[in-house]
Design a protein around this motif. Structure first.
Motif, mmCIF file in Angstrom:
data_model
loop_
_atom_site.group_PDB
_atom_site.id
_atom_site.type_symbol
_atom_site.label_atom_id
_atom_site.label_comp_id
_atom_site.label_asym_id
_atom_site.label_seq_id
_atom_site.Cartn_x
_atom_site.Cartn_y
_atom_site.Cartn_z
ATOM 1 N N UNK A 436 0.876 -1.179 0.000
ATOM 2 C CA UNK A 436 0.000 0.000 0.000
ATOM 3 C C UNK A 436 0.912 1.228 0.000
ATOM 4 N N UNK A 437 1.519 1.538 -1.133
ATOM 5 C CA UNK A 437 2.613 2.528 -1.174
ATOM 6 C C UNK A 437 2.182 3.952 -0.867
ATOM 7 N N UNK A 461 -5.068 -1.520 2.920
ATOM 8 C CA UNK A 461 -4.709 -0.650 4.042
ATOM 9 C C UNK A 461 -5.485 -0.997 5.296
ATOM 10 N N UNK A 462 -6.770 -1.282 5.121
ATOM 11 C CA UNK A 462 -7.598 -1.673 6.263
ATOM 12 C C UNK A 462 -7.158 -3.013 6.843
ATOM 13 N N UNK A 463 -6.812 -3.972 5.967
ATOM 14 C CA UNK A 463 -6.348 -5.267 6.445
ATOM 15 C C UNK A 463 -5.063 -5.110 7.253
ATOM 16 N N UNK A 464 -4.157 -4.253 6.789
ATOM 17 C CA UNK A 464 -2.926 -3.982 7.546
ATOM 18 C C UNK A 464 -3.260 -3.427 8.924
ATOM 19 N N UNK A 465 -4.239 -2.518 8.984
ATOM 20 C CA UNK A 465 -4.633 -1.922 10.268
ATOM 21 C C UNK A 465 -5.230 -2.972 11.203
ATOM 22 N N UNK A 466 -6.141 -3.798 10.674
ATOM 23 C CA UNK A 466 -6.792 -4.799 11.525
ATOM 24 C C UNK A 466 -5.762 -5.731 12.160
ATOM 25 N N UNK A 467 -4.793 -6.176 11.375
ATOM 26 C CA UNK A 467 -3.818 -7.112 11.911
ATOM 27 C C UNK A 467 -2.823 -6.410 12.842
#
Length: 563
Positions: A436-437, A461-467
């Motif tokens: 997600x550059x 980006x949301x998946x990165x945040x959730x994890x």
């Protein structure tokens, strides 16, 4: 930290005579199926069983009126939870009912909070602090297909019942402020509220005392009862005599009124009977046929002189009775008037009492003495109540101060900095891993941030945040750790490499010891040899072939639900 582990989910629709049974792997379960095969309905049912409904639910699924039974462990201890409409029942591992009731917020919610040590408190729209429903416990762990890939912290319905919930929920789950902080916060709020209620009561007592003293005449001499011994004795005798006479007359009035009511009721009944008999006689008199058939029951009656004469006799008897009753009512009315007049004859006794009260000894009247003693007694009572209220205010202030000290001790800035730094490192790493550059650090620096991206970058980006948040929870939080449930991460037309990257990330980056339930249309070429649940049939998640089996499994719980 409590740990929740899912074992099995049973779905049963009596309306459709169909069911479904899903077993969860302790580590990873993939729910695999094409669109419109009920995959999301199955996934949404997992936390819905606990009273946490998804932000959006398929109308057809609602119409099916599906009951759910979820079997789970809390720190290795088995439980079952049945949901049938708005009714919930919690069972232990032996199937014994622990709690049965309705409602989420005030019903199953507190039960789940107690079971999982969920101590977060939030202020509702009225400013009242309360432990929020289960949705706020499961919020970091559930990624809903319909809304969670557009906005984080929004997976469940009715979240806006608490304004500004995001920050408190994020701080709590991340461990920035532990369970104990919010428990102390609830104690402080309760003490402050009770203290304010006592202060209102204290002000009311002060106003009452001020008004009583303002209307009081000043007496500059000693009010000694010894100077009025004979008058006080005479006053007591006169009051007792007056009371006895009044009681006697009032009892008589009560009996007379009861008797009059009975006579009036008899009069009404007699009037109605007389009207009916007169109507019957007039009908027979006009009728020329010798026999009359009853239109209701079909009975044949003779229309002869004997029947007509009998009716005339009944009419006369009823009329005579009515006259007697009305005469009796008149007699009772006269007795009631006499009794009321007798009540008015107590004026002489009242005047004698006033005469005794007005007798003087020097400048002092007995009336002054009695008023002074009454005022003295009232003053003593008010002062006593004021002291008691002041004591309660002090006790609540002490509770509030103690809770505030606990909150201050748990608001550890150094620890909070450590947690935020860990979250940010995880986020930076996952943003790179998911490619997600364009998502800058400023966008996600706050732990309760809104992820602002567009197109296919937003879901990644949301998946990165959730994890990142889940990893932070696992390391620092005192909140319960629950199964991670992710529904259809490949959103917004991801290309093949990004789609595979998201599936691989979901499967491989869960914290150690976590349980994952992942729903997806496809594995997108990612190798996975774990537990898979497939939804195969378009528009048909539930199976009629499983109805009897699931019904048998759920029947013992239904039996205890209605006891």
């Amino acid at each position: 930290m409590k740990n929740l582990l899912l074992k099995r989910l049973l779905l049963l629709s009596g309306r459709e005579k169909a069911a479904r049974l899903m077993t969860f792997d302790p580590s990873k379960t993939v729910v695999l199926g094409d669109n419109d095969t009920g995959k999301s309905c199955l996934i949404k049912s997992i936390y819905a069983a606990f009273g946490a409904d998804s932000a959006k639910v398929n109308p057809t699924w609602k119409d099916a009126a599906v009951d759910t039974l979820v079997e789970f462990f809390v720190d290795g201890v088995p439980y079952s939870l049945l949901r049938s409409g708005s009714t919930f029942a919690l069972f232990d591992g032996d199937g014994a009912a622990i709690w049965v009731g309705n409602n989420v917020t005030t019903g199953i919610g507190p039960q789940i909070a107690k079971l999982l040590d969920f101590g977060l408190t939030l202020a509702d729209r009225k400013g009242e602090l309360q432990v929020p429903p289960p949705a706020y416990l499961f919020l970091p762990f559930y990624v809903d297909q319909d809304v969670s890939w557009v906005e984080n912290w929004s997976s469940f319905s009715n979240l806006m019942m608490f304004a500004g919930y995001r920050r408190d929920v994020a701080n709590f789950h991340a461990g920035l402020r532990p369970n104990e902080y919010y428990q102390a916060k609830a104690l402080k709020a309760s003490a402050d509220k009770t203290k304010e209620e006592f202060k209102i009561e204290r002000r009311a007592l002060d106003r009452a005392s001020t008004r009583l003293r303002a209307n009081r005449k000043r007496l500059h001499f000693d009010l000694s009862p010894d100077r009025f011994v004979d008058q006080i004795d005479a006053l007591v005798v006169e009051c007792q005599s007056l009371q006895s006479a009044q009681d006697k007359v009032q009892r008589s009035l009560s009996e007379l009124n009861s008797r009059r009511s009975l006579l009036v009721e008899q009069s009404v009944i007699a009037e109605n009977a007389l009207a009916d008999l007169s109507a019957d006689y007039e009908f027979l008199r006009r009728e020329t046929e010798d026999e009359i058939i009853c239109p209701t029951c079909g009975t044949v009656h003779s229309n002869d002189f004997a029947n007509k004469f009998s009716l005339i006799s009944d009419v006369d008897t009823c009329r005579a009775f009515l006259v007697d009753v009305r005469n009796d009512i008149g007699v009772v009315d006269a007795e009631i008037a006499a009794a009321k007049e007798q009540l008015g004859q107590f004026t002489a006794s009242i005047e004698r009492i006033n005469g005794i009260l007005d007798e003087q000894r020097g400048d002092l009247k007995l009336r002054d003495l009695i008023e002074g003693e009454s005022e003295k007694l009232m003053d003593e009572t008010l002062v006593s109540e004021q002291k008691e209220v002041d004591s309660q205010i002090g006790a609540q202030e002490m509770k509030s101060d103690e809770a505030a000290q606990v909150m201050k001790s748990l608001d550890d800035k150094k620890r909070q900095g450590e947690i935020k730094s860990f979250y940010l490192r995880q986020m930076n790493s996952f943003v790179q891993e998911l490619h997600v550059p364009n998502l800058s650090e400023d966008n996600y620096k706050a732990i309760d941030c809104h992820i602002r991206e567009t197109g296919s970058d937003l879901p990644r980006g949301l998946l990165a945040y959730y994890y990142a948040f889940i990893h932070t929870m696992k390391r620092y939080s005192t909140s319960a750790f629950c199964p991670i449930v992710i529904d259809t991460p490949v959103q917004q037309d991801q290309d093949a490499s990004n789609a595979a990257r998201m599936i691989r990330f979901c499967l491989n980056e869960i914290p150690e010891g976590s349980q994952l339930i992942l729903g997806t249309v496809s594995l997108h070429g990612v190798k996975y040899d774990g537990h898979i649940v497939e939804t195969e049939t378009k528009n048909r998640l539930l199976k009629t072939t499983l109805f009897d089996e699931v019904s048998d499994l759920m029947r013992p719980f239904y039996t205890k639900l209605i006891r």
